[in-house]
Write a protein that holds these residues in place. Structure first.
Motif, short mmCIF file in Angstrom:
data_model
loop_
_atom_site.label_atom_id
_atom_site.label_comp_id
_atom_site.label_asym_id
_atom_site.label_seq_id
_atom_site.Cartn_x
_atom_site.Cartn_y
_atom_site.Cartn_z
N CYS A 356 1.54 9.46 4.11
CA CYS A 356 1.46 8.01 4.21
C CYS A 356 1.17 7.37 2.85
N ILE A 357 0.25 7.98 2.11
CA ILE A 357 -0.09 7.45 0.79
C ILE A 357 1.12 7.51 -0.15
N LYS A 358 1.83 8.61 -0.11
CA LYS A 358 3.03 8.75 -0.95
C LYS A 358 4.10 7.73 -0.55
N LEU A 359 4.25 7.51 0.74
CA LEU A 359 5.24 6.54 1.22
C LEU A 359 4.93 5.15 0.69
N VAL A 360 3.70 4.74 0.85
CA VAL A 360 3.30 3.41 0.40
C VAL A 360 3.58 3.23 -1.10
N ASP A 361 3.29 4.25 -1.89
CA ASP A 361 3.46 4.15 -3.34
C ASP A 361 4.92 4.20 -3.77
N ALA A 362 5.81 4.71 -2.91
CA ALA A 362 7.22 4.91 -3.29
C ALA A 362 8.12 3.73 -2.94
N LEU A 363 7.62 2.79 -2.17
CA LEU A 363 8.47 1.68 -1.73
C LEU A 363 8.70 0.65 -2.84
N ASP A 364 9.86 0.02 -2.82
CA ASP A 364 10.21 -0.98 -3.83
C ASP A 364 10.19 -2.40 -3.27
N ILE A 365 10.85 -2.62 -2.14
CA ILE A 365 10.93 -3.97 -1.57
C ILE A 365 9.66 -4.31 -0.82
N PHE A 366 9.16 -3.38 -0.04
CA PHE A 366 7.92 -3.61 0.70
C PHE A 366 6.75 -3.76 -0.27
N SER A 367 5.93 -4.76 -0.02
CA SER A 367 4.73 -4.97 -0.83
C SER A 367 3.53 -4.33 -0.14
N HIS A 368 2.72 -3.64 -0.93
CA HIS A 368 1.52 -2.99 -0.40
C HIS A 368 0.38 -3.99 -0.49
N VAL A 369 0.15 -4.71 0.60
CA VAL A 369 -0.88 -5.76 0.60
C VAL A 369 -1.61 -5.76 1.94
N ALA A 370 -2.80 -6.35 1.95
CA ALA A 370 -3.59 -6.49 3.17
C ALA A 370 -3.28 -7.84 3.81
N ASN A 371 -2.08 -7.97 4.30
CA ASN A 371 -1.68 -9.21 4.95
C ASN A 371 -0.54 -8.89 5.90
N LEU A 372 -0.15 -9.86 6.70
CA LEU A 372 1.02 -9.73 7.57
C LEU A 372 1.59 -11.12 7.79
N GLY A 373 2.80 -11.16 8.35
CA GLY A 373 3.40 -12.44 8.69
C GLY A 373 4.00 -13.19 7.54
N ASP A 374 4.27 -12.52 6.43
CA ASP A 374 4.89 -13.13 5.27
C ASP A 374 6.41 -13.08 5.43
N THR A 375 7.11 -13.93 4.68
CA THR A 375 8.57 -13.81 4.63
C THR A 375 8.97 -12.48 4.00
N ARG A 376 8.11 -11.94 3.16
CA ARG A 376 8.35 -10.65 2.52
C ARG A 376 7.89 -9.52 3.44
N SER A 377 8.55 -8.39 3.38
CA SER A 377 8.12 -7.23 4.15
C SER A 377 6.91 -6.59 3.49
N LEU A 378 5.95 -6.20 4.31
CA LEU A 378 4.66 -5.70 3.82
C LEU A 378 4.33 -4.38 4.49
N ILE A 379 3.54 -3.57 3.81
CA ILE A 379 3.10 -2.29 4.37
C ILE A 379 1.66 -2.02 3.98
N ILE A 380 0.96 -1.30 4.84
CA ILE A 380 -0.39 -0.87 4.49
C ILE A 380 -0.73 0.37 5.32
N HIS A 381 -1.55 1.22 4.73
CA HIS A 381 -2.07 2.38 5.44
C HIS A 381 -3.45 1.99 5.96
N SER A 382 -3.50 1.63 7.24
CA SER A 382 -4.70 1.00 7.80
C SER A 382 -5.94 1.91 7.73
N ALA A 383 -5.75 3.20 7.94
CA ALA A 383 -6.91 4.11 7.98
C ALA A 383 -7.66 4.16 6.65
N SER A 384 -6.96 3.91 5.55
CA SER A 384 -7.63 3.96 4.25
C SER A 384 -7.95 2.57 3.71
N THR A 385 -7.64 1.52 4.48
CA THR A 385 -7.86 0.16 3.99
C THR A 385 -8.51 -0.72 5.06
#
Length: 430
Positions: A356-385
């Motif tokens: 999961c950590i590697k996946l989050v770090d490898a994405l280009d379009i998805f933003s790794h942020v603590a938010n949801l509902g943005d026009t931009r696609s977002l991702i987060i690993h909830s267990a570590s954040t």
């Protein structure tokens, strides 16, 4: 405008609560960047402070820009009034504040945002309140959890992070029988996909930060009052039914009727807790709501396409999106959320925590942020954040296990999102 039942959602999301500025004729709601307002005379000031007249006193309490947002949200949710505040977490406290007292409890769903679980399990203890967490799909468990000190039941319409959908009507039947209000967090669904009040909720809360604003610019929250709950039916809610010392013995429910909770939220809640929404945040949120239906439909369309692709990928253990026929919530979603089940869901990655950590770090379009509902696609690993403060058991109950990532699908080209996930999964699981 004069709101009428004949107006459709797309019209109301643009016009409800808004009128041309009487001083300038400005069509867009101005940002009233002011702390205070000039009284006509001493009698006018006294009437406002005595709650004998509605108007503007001080922007901790009321502001014309915020008032437009409050009216728009109340209209879209089918409520009688709304109180806006500084964040979604502020909205939760503001919703509970008139209901609770030391020794009282709230029965809450186990499927809640991690920050809400912490707020309910830890922070509210400092007020002498407590929370009992139950699986709200188990209606008998909800009934058993409600006792003489319970003052509300709390759930999310579409739960963060897993995207689970709640049968609000069934839950409302339980709360009605117990004589306590059902509070529904409608952040993930928005009033475009779900109307909790029509399904029996007494109060609706929002983090307006998310889909309502939709552009990741400002934080905010709101409590929408259905006006349907009888606060004087028992002695459980003295803040609303009994004399209020700060207003010379005024009884909010007796005086304001269906608007009792709304007036209390402003005259007591915002006055004393100070969780004020600033007018610029209200302005950004109003602009976001103007395109809510268009965005939400695109979020839903994109989400089902991405979720369907993920479900077929060998590097993925499972996908929680309720819009998939394989979901145990699929039939409920069709019945209760016919327009779609938003853009939020989780999926489990083979390889667990490290993958999961590697996946989050490898994405280009998805933003790794603590938010949801943005026009931009977002991702987060909830267990570590967002859910790291919870126990492993609480994480699993909330759908945020160590092998799970949460994604919020935006309104980009869905093929580009799939390609981004594909390359990142290759790096994470290769």
């Amino acid at each position: 405008m004069t709101d009428a039942p004949s107006y459709g959602f797309d019209t109301l999301q643009i016009h409800a609560g808004a009128r041309p500025d009487p001083a300038t004729g400005a069509r867009q709601t101005p940002i009233y960047q002011t702390t205070s307002y000039v009284f006509r005379d001493a009698d006018h000031a006294a009437a406002l402070f005595n709650l004998q007249e509605v108007g503007y006193i001080y922007s901790r309490l009321t502001n014309p820009t915020v008032a437009v947002l409050q009216e728009r949200l109340a209209t879209l949710e089918g409520g009688v009034g709304a109180v806006c505040c500084s964040s979604g977490h502020a909205a939760q406290i503001l919703a509970l504040f008139p209901l609770m007292a030391p020794g009282c409890n709230v029965v809450a769903s186990t499927r809640l945002y991690g920050g809400t679980v912490t707020q309910f399990s830890q922070t509210i203890k400092r007020f002498g309140w407590s929370a009992t967490f139950v699986d709200t799909d188990d209606l008998d468990a909800v009934r058993d959890a409600i006792d003489e000190n319970t003052r509300a039941v709390f759930c999310e319409s579409i739960a963060n992070p897993g995207g689970y959908v709640t049968d609000i009507r069934a839950l409302a039947d339980v709360t009605d029988a117990a004589g306590v209000p059902l509070i529904v967090d409608n952040t993930t669904a928005t009033p475009y996909l779900c109307n909790p009040i029509a399904q029996g909720a007494a109060l609706v809360v929002h983090s307006t930060t998310k889909y309502l604003t939709g552009n990741g610019t400002v934080t905010g929250g709101a409590v929408i009052d259905s006006g349907n709950f009888d606060w004087s039916a028992s002695d459980k809610f003295p803040s609303l039914s009994a004399p209020e010392p700060a207003y010379h013995g005024l009884k909010f429910h007796e005086t304001f009727g269906s608007l009792a909770f709304t007036f209390h939220g402003i005259a007591i809640g915002l006055r004393d807790l100070g969780m004020t929404m600033n007018p610029q945040a209200a302005h950004y949120t109003l602009m976001g709501i103007e395109t809510l239906s268009l965005r939400m439909q695109r979020h839903c369309d994109n989400a089902i396409k991405v979720a369907s692709w993920l479900e077929q990928d060998d590097r993925v253990d499972y996908v929680t999106y309720a819009g998939l026929p394989s979901s145990p919530y699929y039939e409920r979603a069709l019945a209760c959320y016919p327009k779609g089940t938003s853009g939020l869901f989780t999926f489990a990655v083979k390889g667990g925590y490290e993958a999961c950590i590697k996946l989050v770090d490898a994405l280009d379009i998805f933003s790794h942020v603590a938010n949801l509902g943005d026009t931009r696609s977002l991702i987060i690993h909830s267990a570590s954040t967002t859910h790291r403060q919870l126990t492993p058991e609480q994480q699993e109950a909330a759908g945020a296990g160590p092998n799970v990532v949460r994604i919020s699908i935006g309104i980009e080209d869905p093929d580009d999102l799939i390609a981004d996930l594909d390359q990142a999964l290759t790096k994470a699981c290769g």
